[in-house]
Design a protein around this motif. Structure first.
Motif, PDB file in Angstrom:
ATOM      1  N   UNK A  95       0.956  -1.085   0.040  1.00 21.40           N
ATOM      2  CA  UNK A  95       0.012  -0.004   0.065  1.00 21.40           C
ATOM      3  C   UNK A  95       0.859   1.238   0.069  1.00 21.40           C
ATOM      4  N   UNK A  96       0.272   2.256  -0.356  1.00 21.01           N
ATOM      5  CA  UNK A  96       1.057   3.618  -0.476  1.00 21.01           C
ATOM      6  C   UNK A  96       1.026   4.375   0.794  1.00 21.01           C
ATOM      7  N   UNK A  97       1.791   5.198   1.027  1.00 22.03           N
ATOM      8  CA  UNK A  97       1.717   5.854   2.350  1.00 22.03           C
ATOM      9  C   UNK A  97       0.608   6.495   2.516  1.00 22.03           C
ATOM     10  N   UNK A  98      -0.174   7.063   1.432  1.00 26.99           N
ATOM     11  CA  UNK A  98      -1.285   7.820   1.465  1.00 26.99           C
ATOM     12  C   UNK A  98      -2.492   7.006   1.695  1.00 26.99           C
ATOM     13  N   UNK A  99      -2.478   5.630   1.275  1.00 27.90           N
ATOM     14  CA  UNK A  99      -3.658   4.714   1.362  1.00 27.90           C
ATOM     15  C   UNK A  99      -3.508   4.317   3.113  1.00 27.90           C
ATOM     16  N   UNK A 100      -2.398   4.182   3.369  1.00 30.52           N
ATOM     17  CA  UNK A 100      -2.103   3.946   5.077  1.00 30.52           C
ATOM     18  C   UNK A 100      -2.326   4.896   5.857  1.00 30.52           C
ATOM     19  N   UNK A 101      -2.335   6.070   5.413  1.00 28.46           N
ATOM     20  CA  UNK A 101      -2.599   7.211   6.216  1.00 28.46           C
ATOM     21  C   UNK A 101      -4.057   7.529   6.375  1.00 28.46           C
ATOM     22  N   UNK A 102      -4.930   7.433   5.249  1.00 28.45           N
ATOM     23  CA  UNK A 102      -6.150   7.904   5.204  1.00 28.45           C
ATOM     24  C   UNK A 102      -7.133   7.129   6.273  1.00 28.45           C
ATOM     25  N   UNK A 103      -7.078   5.833   6.792  1.00 28.05           N
ATOM     26  CA  UNK A 103      -7.957   5.518   7.602  1.00 28.05           C
ATOM     27  C   UNK A 103      -7.406   5.708   9.365  1.00 28.05           C
ATOM     28  N   UNK A 104      -6.114   6.193   9.247  1.00 26.25           N
ATOM     29  CA  UNK A 104      -5.686   6.320  10.627  1.00 26.25           C
ATOM     30  C   UNK A 104      -6.131   7.751  11.177  1.00 26.25           C
ATOM     31  N   UNK A 105      -6.647   8.789  10.485  1.00 26.19           N
ATOM     32  CA  UNK A 105      -6.905  10.003  11.061  1.00 26.19           C
ATOM     33  C   UNK A 105      -5.720  10.802  11.414  1.00 26.19           C
ATOM     34  N   UNK A 106      -4.535  10.558  10.998  1.00 25.75           N
ATOM     35  CA  UNK A 106      -3.472  11.337  11.479  1.00 25.75           C
ATOM     36  C   UNK A 106      -2.785  12.190  10.371  1.00 25.75           C
ATOM     37  N   UNK A 145      10.123  -4.802  10.241  1.00 28.10           N
ATOM     38  CA  UNK A 145       8.837  -5.251   9.929  1.00 28.10           C
ATOM     39  C   UNK A 145       8.289  -4.966   8.524  1.00 28.10           C
ATOM     40  N   UNK A 146       8.654  -3.941   7.941  1.00 29.72           N
ATOM     41  CA  UNK A 146       8.112  -3.422   6.571  1.00 29.72           C
ATOM     42  C   UNK A 146       9.173  -2.909   5.903  1.00 29.72           C
ATOM     43  N   UNK A 147       9.094  -2.887   4.557  1.00 28.10           N
ATOM     44  CA  UNK A 147      10.049  -2.606   3.688  1.00 28.10           C
ATOM     45  C   UNK A 147       9.282  -1.280   2.730  1.00 28.10           C
ATOM     46  N   UNK A 148      10.060  -0.193   2.359  1.00 26.70           N
ATOM     47  CA  UNK A 148       9.332   0.548   1.491  1.00 26.70           C
ATOM     48  C   UNK A 148      10.149   0.869   0.263  1.00 26.70           C
ATOM     49  N   UNK A 149       9.833   1.177  -0.982  1.00 28.05           N
ATOM     50  CA  UNK A 149      10.200   1.621  -1.881  1.00 28.05           C
ATOM     51  C   UNK A 149       9.469   2.849  -2.583  1.00 28.05           C
ATOM     52  N   UNK A 150      10.117   3.714  -3.340  1.00 29.99           N
ATOM     53  CA  UNK A 150       9.776   4.762  -3.955  1.00 29.99           C
ATOM     54  C   UNK A 150       9.736   4.403  -5.510  1.00 29.99           C
ATOM     55  N   UNK A 151       8.488   4.764  -6.308  1.00 26.86           N
ATOM     56  CA  UNK A 151       8.422   4.749  -7.645  1.00 26.86           C
ATOM     57  C   UNK A 151       7.921   6.147  -8.164  1.00 26.86           C
ATOM     58  N   UNK A 152       8.735   6.814  -8.693  1.00 30.55           N
ATOM     59  CA  UNK A 152       8.075   8.246  -9.057  1.00 30.55           C
ATOM     60  C   UNK A 152       8.091   8.978  -7.590  1.00 30.55           C
ATOM     61  N   UNK A 153       6.680   9.476  -7.552  1.00 34.33           N
ATOM     62  CA  UNK A 153       6.552  10.325  -6.180  1.00 34.33           C
ATOM     63  C   UNK A 153       5.666   9.433  -5.362  1.00 34.33           C
ATOM     64  N   UNK A 154       5.481   8.209  -5.531  1.00 36.73           N
ATOM     65  CA  UNK A 154       4.674   7.477  -4.535  1.00 36.73           C
ATOM     66  C   UNK A 154       5.669   6.387  -3.961  1.00 36.73           C
ATOM     67  N   UNK A 155       5.507   6.471  -2.445  1.00 38.12           N
ATOM     68  CA  UNK A 155       6.352   5.651  -1.633  1.00 38.12           C
ATOM     69  C   UNK A 155       5.293   4.255  -1.290  1.00 38.12           C
ATOM     70  N   UNK A 156       5.763   3.224  -1.658  1.00 38.64           N
ATOM     71  CA  UNK A 156       4.811   2.113  -1.097  1.00 38.64           C
ATOM     72  C   UNK A 156       5.625   1.181  -0.141  1.00 38.64           C
ATOM     73  N   UNK A 157       4.665   0.810   0.759  1.00 33.31           N
ATOM     74  CA  UNK A 157       5.069  -0.062   1.830  1.00 33.31           C
ATOM     75  C   UNK A 157       4.675  -1.754   1.637  1.00 33.31           C
ATOM     76  N   UNK A 158       5.826  -2.550   1.997  1.00 32.86           N
ATOM     77  CA  UNK A 158       4.976  -3.934   2.009  1.00 32.86           C
ATOM     78  C   UNK A 158       5.581  -4.398   3.486  1.00 32.86           C
TER      79      UNK A 158
END
Length: 120
Positions: free
Chosen positions: A39-50, A67-80
């Protein structure tokens, strides 16, 4: 005083980081979401309300604990979720749970073979 070897210290440090990372409900929510897939950082942030910066700080803690890894593709940072990330914590908990379960099994077996006590 308990003395730990260097390898014990490293293992304890890694466990400390994992348990610290999992101590926060928002970080656990992120882990639950990542169990479904990347999931992208934005997608993870939306339901958290912070705020987005707060989520980035939570992600840094999770990534620092391995526990997680992140990578950036263009302007989107994705977490797994990191594969096998929770194995060391699971092993640590199991190593402490099993002896207790065996002790309770032995107690149950003893109580089932003992004569019933007289009523008070």
């Amino acid at each position: 005083m308990l003395k730990l070897s260097d390898s014990d210290n490293a293992e304890e440090g890694a466990l400390d980081a994992i348990f610290h990372a999992l101590s926060d409900p928002r970080r656990r929510a992120i882990i639950r979401r990542l169990c479904q897939g990347p999931a992208s950082v934005t997608a993870l942030a939306t339901p958290l309300g912070v705020s987005l910066p707060a989520v980035v700080q939570h992600l840094a803690v999770l990534e620092g604990a391995g526990l997680i890894t992140t990578f950036k593709s263009g302007r989107v940072r994705t977490c797994t979720l990191a594969p096998g990330a929770l194995r060391s914590a699971e092993a640590w908990i199991s190593a402490r749970r099993l002896p207790q379960e065996h002790a309770l099994d032995r107690l149950g077996a003893f109580l089932s073979t003992s004569p019933n006590p007289a009523p008070l």
